[in-house]
Design a protein around this motif. Structure first.
Motif, PDB file in Angstrom:
ATOM      1  N   PHE A 240      87.491  43.756  58.010  1.00 14.72           N
ATOM      2  CA  PHE A 240      87.779  43.863  56.854  1.00 14.72           C
ATOM      3  C   PHE A 240      88.251  42.834  56.084  1.00 14.72           C
ATOM      4  O   PHE A 240      87.727  42.234  54.936  1.00 14.72           O
ATOM      5  CB  PHE A 240      88.741  45.051  56.577  1.00 14.72           C
ATOM      6  N   GLN A 241      88.983  41.817  56.733  1.00 10.60           N
ATOM      7  CA  GLN A 241      89.221  40.536  55.856  1.00 10.60           C
ATOM      8  C   GLN A 241      88.194  39.520  56.232  1.00 10.60           C
ATOM      9  O   GLN A 241      87.968  38.665  55.243  1.00 10.60           O
ATOM     10  CB  GLN A 241      90.504  39.942  57.380  1.00 10.60           C
ATOM     11  N   GLN A 244      86.080  40.615  53.515  1.00 15.26           N
ATOM     12  CA  GLN A 244      86.814  40.049  51.820  1.00 15.26           C
ATOM     13  C   GLN A 244      86.466  38.557  51.676  1.00 15.26           C
ATOM     14  O   GLN A 244      86.630  38.072  50.455  1.00 15.26           O
ATOM     15  CB  GLN A 244      88.214  40.481  52.136  1.00 15.26           C
ATOM     16  N   TRP A 362      97.119  47.256  55.685  1.00 15.61           N
ATOM     17  CA  TRP A 362      95.952  46.580  54.809  1.00 15.61           C
ATOM     18  C   TRP A 362      95.830  47.445  53.513  1.00 15.61           C
ATOM     19  O   TRP A 362      95.692  46.701  52.424  1.00 15.61           O
ATOM     20  CB  TRP A 362      94.570  47.134  55.672  1.00 15.61           C
ATOM     21  N   LYS A 366      97.151  44.367  52.368  1.00 12.96           N
ATOM     22  CA  LYS A 366      96.065  43.626  52.448  1.00 12.96           C
ATOM     23  C   LYS A 366      96.467  42.590  53.888  1.00 12.96           C
ATOM     24  O   LYS A 366      97.394  42.925  54.837  1.00 12.96           O
ATOM     25  CB  LYS A 366      95.493  42.605  51.430  1.00 12.96           C
ATOM     26  N   TRP A 367      95.776  41.412  53.897  1.00 14.57           N
ATOM     27  CA  TRP A 367      96.118  40.669  55.285  1.00 14.57           C
ATOM     28  C   TRP A 367      97.373  39.997  55.517  1.00 14.57           C
ATOM     29  O   TRP A 367      97.868  40.212  56.741  1.00 14.57           O
ATOM     30  CB  TRP A 367      94.958  39.422  55.062  1.00 14.57           C
TER      31      TRP A 367
END
Length: 395
Positions: A240-241, A244, A362, A366-367
């Protein structure tokens, strides 16, 4: 080949140990194919990332269930047949994942894959029983090097194949590999009878007693669980990171190959873990793990920093895990399958906890929140070792 009993014997042929290491890696790989494919799976099924995270968690839960219900049988049943039968059970489970058309179907089929992927934890006690005591750490390191290769390269293979053939094809290929592996092991490895044949109910009924009577096992299981939670935090959210910042599943898979350093750490950790102060290895390894999340937090769009972090993460988590396993396999030879099952159930419960925590981190932050969560688990894993080190100094 004729059957043998579950007592330590002369050193087996190196080829047999290598085959068992490869089998451990290929069967463990089933647990991790989804991680670099998570973003594609979510898009294909029109699902949120947290929903696919739930499917990955169900794989870990299934693995824990398989270990608690199947792995202990090695203390009372012939082990080769257990290994082969469980491999064959993975075939339909993987095909169900490949054909899933909804998140509930994916969750259920992923759970079944987890249950049928407990083979590495059957192989470890089998292999340890083949060798003298002085070779225990070396053999654990060899088998785990194969297992780690499978875990890490599974992400690379899944990412590359998923980018070309689609995520469903990855699980079809995995099913074919499990069927082939079952045939090879049936023909190539000897039967291994336990020292005593015990009823299934007696084996399962004794698990609570074994856990209660083995304080070293309890501490090592908690250390392992928190360390693996940290590991799962990173790998369950990496795709997912990367999505992004503009990268796909093939890039996520490449980081699996970078983490191959853990394979070289495994035999070294296994040898050192037979010393007087194995907790020192754990502490150093967990500090490396926590430091890796510092690099991840600073990485921004830098794949180089992420790659350096992966090296530290995999080396740290695997060195700690190998140390734990070498210690627990020295506790009670007649209970090895049960001890390993209890350790690994706790270990993978930690992995499931890490996956869930990462999904929420997340969603909330998020990260940066993911990195903070992973570091917190690594640091928490050192706490059970404080009491152990005090006991070692006073003895």
């Amino acid at each position: 080949m004729s059957g043998t009993t579950g007592v330590e014997t002369a050193r087996p042929a190196r080829g047999l140990l290598l085959l068992l290491a490869v089998a451990s890696g290929l069967s463990a790989a089933n647990l991790y194919y989804a991680q670099p494919l998570a973003a594609e799976m979510a898009q294909s099924l029109s699902a949120r990332p947290a929903a696919v995270g739930g499917a990955m968690m169900s794989t870990q839960v299934g693995y824990a269930i398989g270990m608690i219900l199947l792995v202990p049988l090695g203390d009372g049943r012939e082990r080769r047949s257990m290994i082969v039968t469980t491999l064959l059970a993975a075939v339909p489970a993987l095909l169900l994942v490949a054909s899933a058309q909804s998140i509930p179907a994916l969750v259920m089929s992923s759970f079944l894959v987890g249950v049928a992927s407990s083979v590495p934890q059957m192989i470890l006690p089998y292999a340890v029983d083949l060798v003298p005591v002085e070779d225990r750490g070396k053999v654990v390191g060899t088998i785990m090097a194969g297992l780690l290769s499978g875990i890490l390269l599974s992400r690379t293979a899944a990412g590359a194949l998923g980018a070309v053939l689609g995520w469903r094809a990855v699980f079809v290929i995995a099913a074919v590999m499990m069927a082939s592996l079952a045939g090879v092991l049936r023909a190539a490895i000897p039967k291994r009878e336990p020292a005593t044949h015990l009823p299934y109910r007696a084996i399962l009924g004794s698990l609570a007693t074994v856990f209660r009577d083995q304080p070293v096992l309890r501490r090592r299981a908690l250390v392992g669980a928190l360390g693996f939670a940290s590991f799962s935090v990173f790998w369950s959210m990496l795709s997912f990171q990367l999505a992004q910042i503009g990268y796909g599943s093939a890039t996520a898979g490449v980081f699996g190959a970078i983490g191959i350093v853990g394979v070289f750490v495994a035999p070294v950790a296994g040898r050192f873990a037979t010393g007087d102060r194995p907790s020192r290895i754990n502490v150093a390894a967990l500090l490396l793990t926590a430091a890796s999340f510092g690099l991840f937090a600073l990485s921004g769009h830098s794949l180089v920093l992420i790659g350096l972090g992966v090296v530290l993460l995999d080396a740290g988590v695997q060195a700690s895990h190998l140390t734990n396993q070498t210690v627990i396999f020295g506790l009670a030879p007649a209970l090895r399958s049960r001890i390993n099952a209890l350790y690994m159930v706790t270990y993978f419960a930690g992995g499931a906890l890490g996956t869930v925590a990462a999904s929420y981190a997340w969603s909330e932050g998020k990260w940066p929140a993911v990195c903070l969560t992973g570091a917190a688990f690594a640091l928490a894993a050192m706490l059970p070792l404080i009491g152990e080190r005090r006991l070692a100094k006073s003895s």
